[in-house]
Design a protein around this motif. Structure first.
Motif, PDB file in Angstrom:
ATOM      1  N   LEU A  19       7.126   8.123  -2.988  1.00  0.00           N
ATOM      2  CA  LEU A  19       7.985   7.883  -3.415  1.00  0.00           C
ATOM      3  C   LEU A  19       7.973   6.701  -4.227  1.00  0.00           C
ATOM      4  CD1 LEU A  19      10.947   9.560  -1.463  1.00  0.00           C
ATOM      5  CD2 LEU A  19      10.395  10.602  -3.735  1.00  0.00           C
ATOM      6  N   THR A  20       6.936   5.847  -2.933  1.00  0.00           N
ATOM      7  CA  THR A  20       6.674   4.145  -4.291  1.00  0.00           C
ATOM      8  C   THR A  20       6.317   4.261  -4.658  1.00  0.00           C
ATOM      9  OG1 THR A  20       7.490   3.615  -1.831  1.00  0.00           O
ATOM     10  CG2 THR A  20       6.549   1.661  -3.454  1.00  0.00           C
ATOM     11  N   TYR A  23       7.584   5.607  -8.080  1.00  0.00           N
ATOM     12  CA  TYR A  23       7.891   4.299  -9.028  1.00  0.00           C
ATOM     13  C   TYR A  23       7.457   3.720  -9.511  1.00  0.00           C
ATOM     14  CZ  TYR A  23      12.541   2.011  -9.928  1.00  0.00           C
ATOM     15  OH  TYR A  23      13.653   1.368 -10.009  1.00  0.00           O
TER      16      TYR A  23
END
Length: 258
Positions: A19-20, A23
């Motif tokens: 997820l990081t 992003y």
């Protein structure tokens, strides 16, 4: 039960990393569908913004390189089991990046702006950079790189696979660190380059060059010995520039990394 918990921990760390990373693509590219990116966030006076942004970049550099060093790993694995050491490193790196995304202060002054078809071409080039990073992780061992393989082996009661042979394949025949090349391309292929984005690109590119040349390459030579030294002589580090052979230059073949 302990082995299952270790595997679940590794999977959770990988999920946070994934997820990081997604992003991060939006952050660097300046996509407005995310709440904050390199050009969008709380404002601050120039000196304050520079201080905060540089401190965040330095924090990431220290954590990312420090925890990857063999000496730190030998000490760290006295506290953290070896089968989750890599997952812990991945999780720590992700958390530091999340802090950077959260606290980054934009510097909106425009250094350059490209419009029209060239703008689309730069976005496409940046996408190729991110794709190169992704593919590069699978060309080595994606799941070992991010800690899942170690936890899976432990779950099954298998010994860790430590003696991984040195293999050249695909992009690794062109540059020694295609992942780093992908990051550099993605960071610099910006249709709109603001002062904040320029700071980010300069700092991260400089960190990549220094960390790879003086830290990672040293560790690889220590691990693979003459095999990696020969690889250094034949293949460029990050930029795919042709190498001149000793025959071309009239010089003897060097015995150490350039």
């Amino acid at each position: 039960m302990t082995r299952l918990l270790a595997l679940l921990y590794a999977v959770a760390a990988y999920a946070v990393f994934l997820l990081t990373s997604l992003y991060a693509i939006a952050f660097v590219s300046g996509f407005d569908f995310v709440p904050r990116h390199v050009d969008k966030g709380p404002g601050a006076p120039l000196a304050q913004a520079l201080t905060i942004d540089v401190a965040l970049l330095l924090l990431f550099a220290v954590q990312h390189s420090g925890m990857a060093r063999p000496g730190f790993k030998r000490w760290w694995t006295r506290l953290v089991p070896r089968h989750v050491e890599r997952s812990t490193y991945v999780l720590a790196s992700s958390l530091v990046l999340i802090l950077l995304f959260w606290q980054w202060r934009p510097l909106p002054a425009v250094v350059w702006q490209v419009d029209g078809p060239a703008r689309v071409a730069l976005f496409a080039l940046a996408a190729c950079g991110w794709l190169l990073v992704l593919v590069g992780t699978f060309l080595i061992n994606h799941f070992e790189l991010f800690g899942l393989r170690q936890a899976w082996f432990h779950m099954r009661g298998l010994p860790p696979d430590r003696d991984v042979p040195f293999v050249e394949r695909a992009f690794y025949r062109i540059v020694r660190h295609p992942l780093m090349l992908g990051f550099v391309v993605a960071f610099w292929a910006a249709p709109t380059m603001t002062l904040g984005h320029l700071l980010f690109a300069l700092a991260t590119s400089g960190y990549i060059l220094v960390a790879v040349r003086f830290l990672e390459e040293r560790d690889l030579v220590a691990h693979y010995g003459e095999t990696y030294r020969d690889y250094q002589r034949r293949v460029p580090m990050i930029l795919p520039l042709p190498r001149r052979s000793a025959r071309d230059t009239g010089a003897a073949r060097p015995m150490a990394a350039p």
